[in-house]
Write a protein that holds these residues in place. Structure first.
Motif, PDB file in Angstrom:
ATOM      1  N   LYS A 230       0.826  -1.210   0.000  1.00  0.00           N
ATOM      2  CA  LYS A 230       0.000   0.000   0.000  1.00  0.00           C
ATOM      3  C   LYS A 230       0.859   1.259   0.000  1.00  0.00           C
ATOM      4  CE  LYS A 230      -4.227  -1.105  -0.495  1.00  0.00           C
ATOM      5  NZ  LYS A 230      -4.977  -0.597  -1.669  1.00  0.00           N
ATOM      6  N   ALA A 231       1.985   1.207   0.704  1.00  0.00           N
ATOM      7  CA  ALA A 231       2.896   2.354   0.697  1.00  0.00           C
ATOM      8  C   ALA A 231       3.395   2.623  -0.717  1.00  0.00           C
ATOM      9  CB  ALA A 231       4.065   2.086   1.645  1.00  0.00           C
ATOM     10  N   TYR A 232       3.724   1.551  -1.422  1.00  0.00           N
ATOM     11  CA  TYR A 232       4.182   1.675  -2.812  1.00  0.00           C
ATOM     12  C   TYR A 232       3.061   2.247  -3.682  1.00  0.00           C
ATOM     13  CZ  TYR A 232       6.811   0.457  -7.030  1.00  0.00           C
ATOM     14  OH  TYR A 232       7.517   0.522  -8.204  1.00  0.00           O
ATOM     15  N   GLN A 233       1.843   1.780  -3.468  1.00  0.00           N
ATOM     16  CA  GLN A 233       0.701   2.250  -4.248  1.00  0.00           C
ATOM     17  C   GLN A 233       0.459   3.740  -4.018  1.00  0.00           C
ATOM     18  OE1 GLN A 233      -2.955   0.140  -3.550  1.00  0.00           O
ATOM     19  NE2 GLN A 233      -4.182   1.574  -4.749  1.00  0.00           N
ATOM     20  N   LEU A 234       0.466   4.154  -2.757  1.00  0.00           N
ATOM     21  CA  LEU A 234       0.279   5.578  -2.459  1.00  0.00           C
ATOM     22  C   LEU A 234       1.400   6.413  -3.076  1.00  0.00           C
ATOM     23  CD1 LEU A 234      -0.843   5.499   1.288  1.00  0.00           C
ATOM     24  CD2 LEU A 234      -2.261   5.486  -0.771  1.00  0.00           C
ATOM     25  N   GLY A 235       2.612   5.841  -3.082  1.00  0.00           N
ATOM     26  CA  GLY A 235       3.748   6.550  -3.658  1.00  0.00           C
ATOM     27  C   GLY A 235       3.571   6.851  -5.138  1.00  0.00           C
ATOM     28  N   MET A 236       2.858   5.980  -5.854  1.00  0.00           N
ATOM     29  CA  MET A 236       2.612   6.224  -7.278  1.00  0.00           C
ATOM     30  C   MET A 236       1.766   7.465  -7.505  1.00  0.00           C
ATOM     31  SD  MET A 236       2.198   2.516  -9.131  1.00  0.00           S
ATOM     32  CE  MET A 236       1.058   1.772  -7.969  1.00  0.00           C
ATOM     33  N   HIS A 237       1.119   7.933  -6.456  1.00  0.00           N
ATOM     34  CA  HIS A 237       0.335   9.168  -6.538  1.00  0.00           C
ATOM     35  C   HIS A 237       1.123  10.365  -6.009  1.00  0.00           C
ATOM     36  CE1 HIS A 237      -3.712   7.453  -7.562  1.00  0.00           C
ATOM     37  NE2 HIS A 237      -3.138   6.365  -7.075  1.00  0.00           N
ATOM     38  N   PHE A 238       1.593  10.258  -4.764  1.00  0.00           N
ATOM     39  CA  PHE A 238       2.176  11.461  -4.154  1.00  0.00           C
ATOM     40  C   PHE A 238       3.547  11.838  -4.715  1.00  0.00           C
ATOM     41  CE2 PHE A 238       3.621   8.332  -0.809  1.00  0.00           C
ATOM     42  CZ  PHE A 238       4.987   8.537  -0.933  1.00  0.00           C
ATOM     43  N   VAL A 239       4.249  10.893  -5.375  1.00  0.00           N
ATOM     44  CA  VAL A 239       5.564  11.231  -5.922  1.00  0.00           C
ATOM     45  C   VAL A 239       5.456  12.113  -7.167  1.00  0.00           C
ATOM     46  CG1 VAL A 239       5.867   9.328  -7.579  1.00  0.00           C
ATOM     47  CG2 VAL A 239       7.852  10.213  -6.329  1.00  0.00           C
ATOM     48  N   LEU A 240       4.281  12.153  -7.760  1.00  0.00           N
ATOM     49  CA  LEU A 240       4.122  12.886  -9.021  1.00  0.00           C
ATOM     50  C   LEU A 240       4.228  14.398  -8.842  1.00  0.00           C
ATOM     51  CD1 LEU A 240       1.198  10.813 -10.595  1.00  0.00           C
ATOM     52  CD2 LEU A 240       3.662  10.551 -10.938  1.00  0.00           C
ATOM     53  N   LEU A 241       3.695  14.905  -7.735  1.00  0.00           N
ATOM     54  CA  LEU A 241       3.744  16.356  -7.507  1.00  0.00           C
ATOM     55  C   LEU A 241       5.179  16.852  -7.340  1.00  0.00           C
ATOM     56  CD1 LEU A 241       2.435  19.085  -7.060  1.00  0.00           C
ATOM     57  CD2 LEU A 241       2.047  18.453  -4.662  1.00  0.00           C
ATOM     58  N   PRO A 242       5.986  16.286  -6.431  1.00  0.00           N
ATOM     59  CA  PRO A 242       7.382  16.749  -6.317  1.00  0.00           C
ATOM     60  C   PRO A 242       8.169  16.576  -7.619  1.00  0.00           C
ATOM     61  CG  PRO A 242       6.786  15.374  -4.442  1.00  0.00           C
ATOM     62  CD  PRO A 242       5.675  15.248  -5.425  1.00  0.00           C
ATOM     63  N   THR A 243       7.946  15.460  -8.306  1.00  0.00           N
ATOM     64  CA  THR A 243       8.674  15.211  -9.556  1.00  0.00           C
ATOM     65  C   THR A 243       8.342  16.265 -10.599  1.00  0.00           C
ATOM     66  OG1 THR A 243       8.750  12.823  -9.153  1.00  0.00           O
ATOM     67  CG2 THR A 243       9.045  13.561 -11.420  1.00  0.00           C
ATOM     68  N   SER A 244       7.064  16.543 -10.767  1.00  0.00           N
ATOM     69  CA  SER A 244       6.637  17.539 -11.762  1.00  0.00           C
ATOM     70  C   SER A 244       7.113  18.939 -11.380  1.00  0.00           C
ATOM     71  CB  SER A 244       5.109  17.521 -11.896  1.00  0.00           C
ATOM     72  OG  SER A 244       4.658  16.245 -12.301  1.00  0.00           O
ATOM     73  N   LEU A 245       7.068  19.247 -10.088  1.00  0.00           N
ATOM     74  CA  LEU A 245       7.489  20.571  -9.617  1.00  0.00           C
ATOM     75  C   LEU A 245       8.976  20.787  -9.867  1.00  0.00           C
ATOM     76  CD1 LEU A 245       6.966  23.208  -8.129  1.00  0.00           C
ATOM     77  CD2 LEU A 245       7.356  21.998  -5.968  1.00  0.00           C
ATOM     78  N   VAL A 246       9.803  19.804  -9.502  1.00  0.00           N
ATOM     79  CA  VAL A 246      11.257  19.929  -9.697  1.00  0.00           C
ATOM     80  C   VAL A 246      11.598  20.033 -11.176  1.00  0.00           C
ATOM     81  CG1 VAL A 246      13.461  18.741  -9.436  1.00  0.00           C
ATOM     82  CG2 VAL A 246      11.854  18.809  -7.528  1.00  0.00           C
ATOM     83  N   ASP A 247      10.935  19.250 -12.004  1.00  0.00           N
ATOM     84  CA  ASP A 247      11.196  19.296 -13.447  1.00  0.00           C
ATOM     85  C   ASP A 247      10.785  20.643 -14.036  1.00  0.00           C
ATOM     86  OD1 ASP A 247      12.213  16.786 -13.344  1.00  0.00           O
ATOM     87  OD2 ASP A 247      10.474  15.783 -14.205  1.00  0.00           O
ATOM     88  N   ALA A 248       9.672  21.203 -13.551  1.00  0.00           N
ATOM     89  CA  ALA A 248       9.221  22.510 -14.027  1.00  0.00           C
ATOM     90  C   ALA A 248      10.220  23.597 -13.634  1.00  0.00           C
ATOM     91  CB  ALA A 248       7.841  22.823 -13.464  1.00  0.00           C
ATOM     92  N   LEU A 249      10.719  23.536 -12.416  1.00  0.00           N
ATOM     93  CA  LEU A 249      11.714  24.509 -11.966  1.00  0.00           C
ATOM     94  C   LEU A 249      12.993  24.396 -12.792  1.00  0.00           C
ATOM     95  CD1 LEU A 249      11.308  24.277  -8.084  1.00  0.00           C
ATOM     96  CD2 LEU A 249      10.565  26.140  -9.581  1.00  0.00           C
ATOM     97  N   THR A 250      13.386  23.169 -13.090  1.00  0.00           N
ATOM     98  CA  THR A 250      14.584  22.950 -13.910  1.00  0.00           C
ATOM     99  C   THR A 250      14.403  23.561 -15.291  1.00  0.00           C
ATOM    100  OG1 THR A 250      15.080  20.901 -12.739  1.00  0.00           O
ATOM    101  CG2 THR A 250      16.127  21.209 -14.886  1.00  0.00           C
ATOM    102  N   TYR A 251      13.236  23.362 -15.880  1.00  0.00           N
ATOM    103  CA  TYR A 251      12.959  23.923 -17.211  1.00  0.00           C
ATOM    104  C   TYR A 251      13.002  25.451 -17.174  1.00  0.00           C
ATOM    105  CZ  TYR A 251      10.321  25.503 -21.261  1.00  0.00           C
ATOM    106  OH  TYR A 251       9.921  26.181 -22.397  1.00  0.00           O
ATOM    107  N   LEU A 252      12.497  26.033 -16.089  1.00  0.00           N
ATOM    108  CA  LEU A 252      12.472  27.498 -15.964  1.00  0.00           C
ATOM    109  C   LEU A 252      13.831  28.075 -15.580  1.00  0.00           C
ATOM    110  CD1 LEU A 252       9.051  27.878 -14.114  1.00  0.00           C
ATOM    111  CD2 LEU A 252       9.538  28.398 -16.524  1.00  0.00           C
ATOM    112  N   GLY A 253      14.794  27.200 -15.359  1.00  0.00           N
ATOM    113  CA  GLY A 253      16.137  27.661 -15.019  1.00  0.00           C
ATOM    114  C   GLY A 253      16.303  28.029 -13.572  1.00  0.00           C
ATOM    115  N   VAL A 254      15.379  27.572 -12.716  1.00  0.00           N
ATOM    116  CA  VAL A 254      15.460  27.878 -11.285  1.00  0.00           C
ATOM    117  C   VAL A 254      16.261  26.783 -10.593  1.00  0.00           C
ATOM    118  CG1 VAL A 254      14.163  28.226  -9.160  1.00  0.00           C
ATOM    119  CG2 VAL A 254      13.228  29.038 -11.354  1.00  0.00           C
ATOM    120  N   THR A 255      17.344  27.176  -9.960  1.00  0.00           N
ATOM    121  CA  THR A 255      18.197  26.223  -9.251  1.00  0.00           C
ATOM    122  C   THR A 255      17.963  26.328  -7.753  1.00  0.00           C
ATOM    123  OG1 THR A 255      19.900  26.397 -10.971  1.00  0.00           O
ATOM    124  CG2 THR A 255      20.574  25.475  -8.849  1.00  0.00           C
TER     125      THR A 255
END
Length: 282
Positions: A230-255
């Motif tokens: 169940k922890a793994y299953q929940l992770g498939m949901h909650f990991v998406l927000l941090p991943t998308s946020l970090v990738d968006a910041l990287t694209y915008l050139g924010v370090t």
């Protein structure tokens, strides 16, 4: 349409509502897995669009330059004959095709040690290569070409079939190649999309093997019972927000000058999610 609305609903609640994870503990593992792959399909579409927007103009310029420049690149007076693994020419040697023959194809900047694309010297040797400041040197029995890290490689001509190369032959080959150039941009886009849609879910699923252990530890710390599955299953949901946020910041050139910033975000989100879970076995 209903499927799209349901998908967007799950994204919104997974990103904004910790209480939604109570409901997720009661749904099948397959539900989260399907959502996970659907999300990264959408992610790949968006990322490919952004990347393609940046590279398509460059690829378009490159392919058009190739299509119009190949015919002019080969000197009209040059005839190279390869017979029994040895070459002869009809020009005075050494004969050079300079980088400037490419025109503006690669811009005006070239390395100081590269003045020529090809030098033909049937009396040349490996030792001559550096002197000619060339990408390739064609000697009587070998083609010496620059490889990785500016190291040169020697290719013997003994396996090359007898052939006479002139501008007419190059022109015919060019006409066959030009239609293929129209496929460069679509293939590049397909390759980018394929790389993202395969690599991102695969890497994230492997990442979650460890994160799920952290989630179980957090649950125990908060005196809540949560199985690894169940922890793994929940992770498939909650990991998406941090991943998308970090990738968006990287694209915008924010370090963000924080070591393991993504991991820290994931653990913080996991903590919030687990706190919202009810006590008892999940």
């Amino acid at each position: 349409m209903r499927t799209i609305r349901a998908f967007l609903y799950v994204i919104r609640r997974s990103f904004t509502d910790p209480g939604y994870y109570r409901e997720l503990t009661k749904v099948p593992f397959s539900f989260s897995l399907k959502f996970f792959f659907a999300y990264f399909f959408l992610y790949a579409l968006v990322a490919t669009t952004i990347i393609a927007k940046n590279i398509i103009p460059q690829l378009d310029t490159f392919t058009k330059a190739i299509a119009t420049g190949v015919d002019r690149l080969y000197p009209p007076e040059l005839v190279i004959t390869i017979k029994k693994g040895e070459i002869t020419t009809n020009v005075s040697e050494p004969y050079a095709i300079p980088v400037s023959a490419l025109g503006s194809l690669f811009g005006d900047e070239t390395p100081d040690d590269t003045k020529n694309l090809l030098v033909i010297d049937t009396k040349g040797t490996v030792d001559s290569f550096a002197d000619y400041k060339t990408v390739a040197l064609l000697t009587k029995r070998t083609l010496i070409a620059r490889g990785e890290d500016s190291n040169w490689r020697v290719y013997p001509l003994s396996n090359v079939s007898d052939i006479t190369i002139d501008q007419t032959l190059v022109g015919r080959l060019s006409q066959k190649v030009k239609p293929l150039l129209s496929m460069v941009i679509p293939l590049a886009i397909f390759a980018i999309f394929g790389g993202i849609v395969i690599s991102m879910p695969a890497v994230t699923l492997l990442y979650l093997l460890v994160i799920a252990l952290v989630v179980v530890a957090i649950a125990r710390l908060l005196k809540k019972t949560l199985t690894y599955r169940k922890a793994y299953q929940l992770g498939m949901h909650f990991v998406l927000l941090p991943t998308s946020l970090v990738d968006a910041l990287t694209y915008l050139g924010v370090t963000i000058p924080i070591l393991f910033f993504h991991l820290i975000l994931v653990i913080l989100v996991a903590w919030v999610v687990v706190r919202a879970l009810p006590r008892g076995k999940s």
